[in-house]
Design a protein around this motif. Structure first.
Motif, PDB file in Angstrom:
ATOM      1  N   GLN A 108       0.825  -1.209   0.000  1.00 23.52           N
ATOM      2  CA  GLN A 108       0.000   0.000   0.000  1.00 23.52           C
ATOM      3  C   GLN A 108       0.859   1.258   0.000  1.00 23.52           C
ATOM      4  OE1 GLN A 108       0.123  -2.323   2.380  1.00 23.52           O
ATOM      5  NE2 GLN A 108      -1.725  -3.525   2.089  1.00 23.52           N
ATOM      6  N   SER A 109       2.067   1.155   0.537  1.00 26.34           N
ATOM      7  CA  SER A 109       2.939   2.331   0.630  1.00 26.34           C
ATOM      8  C   SER A 109       4.360   1.856   0.911  1.00 26.34           C
ATOM      9  CB  SER A 109       2.489   3.255   1.769  1.00 26.34           C
ATOM     10  OG  SER A 109       2.751   2.643   3.016  1.00 26.34           O
ATOM     11  N   GLY A 110       5.295   2.778   0.796  1.00 21.31           N
ATOM     12  CA  GLY A 110       6.672   2.457   1.159  1.00 21.31           C
ATOM     13  C   GLY A 110       6.775   2.124   2.639  1.00 21.31           C
ATOM     14  N   PHE A 111       5.999   2.844   3.436  1.00 26.57           N
ATOM     15  CA  PHE A 111       6.021   2.609   4.884  1.00 26.57           C
ATOM     16  C   PHE A 111       5.619   1.163   5.193  1.00 26.57           C
ATOM     17  CE2 PHE A 111       5.394   3.078   9.316  1.00 26.57           C
ATOM     18  CZ  PHE A 111       5.918   4.290   9.723  1.00 26.57           C
ATOM     19  N   THR A 112       4.512   0.705   4.609  1.00 27.15           N
ATOM     20  CA  THR A 112       4.082  -0.665   4.902  1.00 27.15           C
ATOM     21  C   THR A 112       5.014  -1.690   4.253  1.00 27.15           C
ATOM     22  OG1 THR A 112       2.481  -0.622   3.110  1.00 27.15           O
ATOM     23  CG2 THR A 112       1.640  -0.178   5.301  1.00 27.15           C
ATOM     24  N   VAL A 206      18.184  -2.257   0.857  1.00 30.78           N
ATOM     25  CA  VAL A 206      18.234  -0.810   0.676  1.00 30.78           C
ATOM     26  C   VAL A 206      16.817  -0.292   0.458  1.00 30.78           C
ATOM     27  CG1 VAL A 206      18.697  -0.975  -1.834  1.00 30.78           C
ATOM     28  CG2 VAL A 206      19.342   1.092  -0.604  1.00 30.78           C
ATOM     29  N   ASP A 207      16.496   0.831   1.093  1.00 35.46           N
ATOM     30  CA  ASP A 207      15.198   1.482   0.886  1.00 35.46           C
ATOM     31  C   ASP A 207      15.435   2.681  -0.020  1.00 35.46           C
ATOM     32  OD1 ASP A 207      12.909   2.953   0.916  1.00 35.46           O
ATOM     33  OD2 ASP A 207      12.664   2.971   3.096  1.00 35.46           O
ATOM     34  N   ASP A 208      15.043   2.515  -1.268  1.00 33.58           N
ATOM     35  CA  ASP A 208      15.364   3.504  -2.294  1.00 33.58           C
ATOM     36  C   ASP A 208      14.203   4.454  -2.587  1.00 33.58           C
ATOM     37  OD1 ASP A 208      17.205   4.537  -4.108  1.00 33.58           O
ATOM     38  OD2 ASP A 208      16.298   3.457  -5.781  1.00 33.58           O
ATOM     39  N   ALA A 209      13.437   4.811  -1.555  1.00 33.69           N
ATOM     40  CA  ALA A 209      12.238   5.635  -1.770  1.00 33.69           C
ATOM     41  C   ALA A 209      12.534   6.901  -2.583  1.00 33.69           C
ATOM     42  CB  ALA A 209      11.618   6.006  -0.428  1.00 33.69           C
ATOM     43  N   HIS A 210      13.623   7.602  -2.228  1.00 34.97           N
ATOM     44  CA  HIS A 210      13.940   8.849  -2.933  1.00 34.97           C
ATOM     45  C   HIS A 210      14.800   8.617  -4.172  1.00 34.97           C
ATOM     46  CE1 HIS A 210      12.242  12.018  -0.395  1.00 34.97           C
ATOM     47  NE2 HIS A 210      12.463  11.196   0.623  1.00 34.97           N
ATOM     48  N   GLY A 211      15.133   7.351  -4.467  1.00 32.26           N
ATOM     49  CA  GLY A 211      15.923   7.064  -5.665  1.00 32.26           C
ATOM     50  C   GLY A 211      15.090   6.447  -6.782  1.00 32.26           C
ATOM     51  N   GLY A 237      11.074   0.281  -2.458  1.00 29.69           N
ATOM     52  CA  GLY A 237      10.851   1.561  -3.129  1.00 29.69           C
ATOM     53  C   GLY A 237       9.445   2.055  -2.871  1.00 29.69           C
ATOM     54  N   THR A 238       9.162   3.244  -3.393  1.00 31.29           N
ATOM     55  CA  THR A 238       7.818   3.782  -3.249  1.00 31.29           C
ATOM     56  C   THR A 238       7.337   4.344  -4.574  1.00 31.29           C
ATOM     57  OG1 THR A 238       6.416   5.343  -2.083  1.00 31.29           O
ATOM     58  CG2 THR A 238       8.643   6.064  -2.522  1.00 31.29           C
ATOM     59  N   MET A 239       6.022   4.345  -4.746  1.00 31.03           N
ATOM     60  CA  MET A 239       5.424   4.993  -5.915  1.00 31.03           C
ATOM     61  C   MET A 239       4.721   6.285  -5.516  1.00 31.03           C
ATOM     62  SD  MET A 239       4.317   1.509  -7.918  1.00 31.03           S
ATOM     63  CE  MET A 239       3.856   0.589  -6.437  1.00 31.03           C
ATOM     64  N   SER A 240       5.009   6.747  -4.277  1.00 25.19           N
ATOM     65  CA  SER A 240       4.386   7.998  -3.810  1.00 25.19           C
ATOM     66  C   SER A 240       5.255   9.207  -4.089  1.00 25.19           C
ATOM     67  CB  SER A 240       4.124   7.919  -2.305  1.00 25.19           C
ATOM     68  OG  SER A 240       5.355   7.955  -1.595  1.00 25.19           O
ATOM     69  N   LYS A 241       6.464   8.977  -4.532  1.00 25.22           N
ATOM     70  CA  LYS A 241       7.361  10.113  -4.787  1.00 25.22           C
ATOM     71  C   LYS A 241       7.467  10.341  -6.299  1.00 25.22           C
ATOM     72  CE  LYS A 241       9.300   9.900  -0.254  1.00 25.22           C
ATOM     73  NZ  LYS A 241       9.804   8.902   0.655  1.00 25.22           N
ATOM     74  N   ALA A 242       8.544   9.876  -6.944  1.00 26.58           N
ATOM     75  CA  ALA A 242       8.703  10.163  -8.370  1.00 26.58           C
ATOM     76  C   ALA A 242       7.556   9.604  -9.213  1.00 26.58           C
ATOM     77  CB  ALA A 242      10.033   9.611  -8.871  1.00 26.58           C
TER      78      ALA A 242
HETATM   79  C1  LIG Z   1       9.100   8.458   1.946  1.00 28.19           C
HETATM   80  C2  LIG Z   1       9.797   7.291   2.448  1.00 28.19           C
HETATM   81  C3  LIG Z   1       9.094   6.153   2.830  1.00 28.19           C
HETATM   82  C4  LIG Z   1       7.602   6.114   2.876  1.00 28.19           C
HETATM   83  O1  LIG Z   1       7.045   5.999   1.602  1.00 28.19           O
HETATM   84  P1  LIG Z   1       5.469   6.106   1.436  1.00 28.19           P
HETATM   85  O2  LIG Z   1       5.219   5.405   0.153  1.00 28.19           O
HETATM   86  O3  LIG Z   1       5.122   7.553   1.402  1.00 28.19           O
HETATM   87  O4  LIG Z   1       4.865   5.411   2.603  1.00 28.19           O
HETATM   88  C5  LIG Z   1       9.812   5.035   3.222  1.00 28.19           C
HETATM   89  N1  LIG Z   1      11.161   5.049   3.253  1.00 28.19           N
HETATM   90  C6  LIG Z   1      11.860   6.133   2.913  1.00 28.19           C
HETATM   91  C7  LIG Z   1      13.348   6.085   2.962  1.00 28.19           C
HETATM   92  C8  LIG Z   1      11.208   7.294   2.500  1.00 28.19           C
HETATM   93  O5  LIG Z   1      11.914   8.376   2.169  1.00 28.19           O
END
Ligand SMILES: *Cc1c(COP(=O)(O)O)cnc(C)c1O
Length: 394
Positions: A108-112, A206-211, A237-242
Motif C-alpha cells: 500500500q505504501s513504502g512505509f508498509t 536498501v530502501d530507495d524511496a527517494h531514488g 521503493g515507493t510509488m508515492s514520490k517520483a
Molecule cells: C518516503 C519514504 C518512505 C515512505 O514511503 P510512502 O510510500 O510515502 O509510505 C519510506 N522510506 C523512505 C526512505 C522514504 O523516504
C-alpha cells in the motif's frame, strides 16, 4: 472542555506550540505540481517529492480513469482472500522487468513495505545493522521484528565493520540502509556495503524511496545506479514520490518475494493499492521505459538550482541528488526564512529538530522536472532577497 484522561495530550500539544515544533499543515487547493495554490496563494512548489511531475500528468490521469471504467476503484479485500486483480499483477511484472529484478511485490505504501519486509526476514535472536539516519518506517519495521538493532554511524562502512566484529552471537543478520537520505540528499555507499555484506554473508536491504524514478538509467533506482543487479538482496521503493501516485515496492529474488507473499503482514492483513493508483503507476513505468527525458530534466534543474544557490553563498550541505538542504542553523531562523519565501511566492519547507539534529535546521528544496527555467529563476531570486534580508548571505 478539559478531560482528565487526555490532559497529558493537551499538555504535550501546548508544549510543542511553545517550542515552535507544532506542525501546521497547509491546504493545497490545486493539483500537486510545480506551481500550486496553497491557502489561497499561487506559489512555486519546492516541497513535494513529485520529482518527475507525474502527480498531475495527463497520461497518468487518463490511465487512472480508464482503469476505473474497467475495474472500479477498490480491491474489495486483501489479495490472499478475495484474489488479486490483473492490474496489480501487471504492475509487479512490469516493475520487475523495469528494475532488472527477479521479482517484485507491491504494498500500500513504502512505509508498509518496510513494516512487511523486515519482520518477515528477521526475528528474535537475529541482528539488524541499521544506518543511524534510516527512515522512521525502517526503524519501526526493525522494532516490530524483535531482532536486536545495532545502529552504525551514518554512511560509515568502517564503523559498520567494527559493529559486525563486535557481535558474536546471533541467528541471521541483515544490513539495512536508506538509498538516498531524505534530509541531506546524500547517497548510501552501496558498493562498499555490498562488499561487507558479501564478506560476512549478511543479507543486504536498501530502501530507495527517494531514488526510485530518480537514480539509475531512466530512473531505475539505486541498484541500477551502482550496477549492483543481483547483488542487493532487497530493494524497497515507493510509488508515492517520483511515480506521482501511492504504493510500495519490494524488488528482490524470487524466493524473497515468494516469502513476502506468504508472511508479509501488511500484504496478508491490509488491502492492496487502489485500482487507479496501480494503473497510474503502470503508466509511469511505460513512460519511464520509453523516454528518460523527465529524469534528465529533473537532474539538470537540480544541478542548476544547487549551483546558483552555492554561487550566492548558501551552504547546501552534502547533497548528491535533487534534494537540496539550505543550511541555516537554528529552527526559528529556518521558519522565518520559509515564511518570507512564501510571501515572495515560494513554498519551501523549514525542517528542524527532531527531524534533523539541533542546530542543523534548514530549508529543504525539492527540485522537480515540473519546474520551468522561469520558475527556477523566480525561486532563486526569492532565495537571494530573503537570504540578504535575513543576513544569511552577503
Ligand atoms: C518516503 C519514504 C518512505 C515512505 O514511503 P510512502 O510510500 O510515502 O509510505 C519510506 N522510506 C523512505 C526512505 C522514504 O523516504
Amino acid at each position: 472542555m478539559t478531560d482528565t484522561k487526555t490532559a497529558y495530550l493537551s499538555e504535550q500539544l501546548a508544549e510543542l506550540k511553545e517550542q515552535g515544533l507544532f506542525n501546521t499543515i497547509r491546504t493545497i487547493e490545486s493539483p500537486m505540481d510545480g506551481r500550486i495554490r496553497v491557502d489561497g496563494e499561487d506559489v512555486l512548489n519546492f516541497c513535494a517529492n513529485n520529482y518527475l511531475g507525474l502527480a498531475n500528468h495527463p497520461r497518468l490521469r487518463e490511465a487512472a480513469k480508464r482503469a476505473i471504467d474497467q475495474y472500479g476503484i477498490g480491491p474489495g479485500a486483501v489479495r490472499t482472500i478475495a484474489g488479486t486483480m490483473t492490474v496489480h499483477n501487471q504492475l509487479e511484472a512490469r516493475l520487475a522487468e523495469f528494475k532488472g529484478a527477479e521479482a517484485v511485490i507491491t504494498f500500500q505504501s513504502g512505509f508498509t513495505a518496510n513494516l512487511a519486509t523486515i519482520p518477515a526476514l528477521v526475528g528474535r535472536g537475529d541482528i539488524i545493522f541499521s544506518d543511524q539516519l534510516n527512515h522512521a518506517s525502517i526503524i519501526d519495521g526493525c522494532r516490530l521484528s524483535r531482532a536486536q538493532i545495532v545502529a552504525y554511524e551514518h554512511n560509515n562502512v568502517d564503523d559498520l565493520r567494527r559493529k559486525i566484529a563486535e557481535t558474536t552471537e546471533y541467528g541471521r543478520r541483515i544490513i539495512i540502509t536508506d538509498g538516498v537520505f531524505s534530509m541531506d540528499g546524500d547517497i548510501a555507499p552501496l558498493p562498499d556495503l555490498y562488499e561487507v555484506a558479501r564478506e560476512h554473508d549478511i543479507l543486504l536491504m536498501v530502501d530507495d524511496a527517494h531514488g526510485e524514478g530518480v537514480l539509475g538509467h531512466g530512473g531505475r533506482g539505486i541498484v541500477d545506479h551502482f550496477d549492483l543487479h543481483g547483488k542487493v538482496d532487497i530493494e524497497v521503493g515507493t510509488m508515492s514520490k517520483a511515480f506521482g501516485a501511492v504504493g510500495g515496492i519490494v524488488a528482490g529474488t524470487q524466493v524473497i518475494i515468494d516469502w513476502l507473499r506468504q508472511r508479509g503482514r501488511p500484504f496478508l492483513f491490509s488491502s492492496a493499492m487502489t485500482v487507479p493508483d496501480a494503473a497510474a503507476c503502470l503508466e509511469a513505468v511505460d513512460m519511464l521505459e520509453s523516454s528518460d527525458e523527465l529524469v534528465k530534466r529533473l537532474w539538470s534543474n537540480a544541478e542548476f538550482f544547487k549551483t546558483e544557490l552555492r554561487n550566492m553563498g548558501f551552504d547546501t550541505g552534502h547533497s548528491q541528488t535533487p534534494i537540496v538542504p539550505v543550511m541555516l542553523g537554528e529552527a526559528p531562523l529556518a521558519q522565518q526564512f520559509s515564511r518570507k519565501l512564501f510571501e515572495a511566492g515560494v513554498f519551501a519547507m523549514a525542517i528542524g529538530f527532531p527531524t534533523v539534529p539541533q542546530g542543523k535546521a534548514r530549508i529543504r528544496v525539492m527540485n522537480t522536472a515540473a519546474h520551468s527555467q522561469d520558475d527556477l529563476e523566480q525561486a532563486l531570486a526569492a532565495f537571494e532577497s530573503v537570504g540578504k534580508a535575513l543576513g544569511v548571505i552577503a
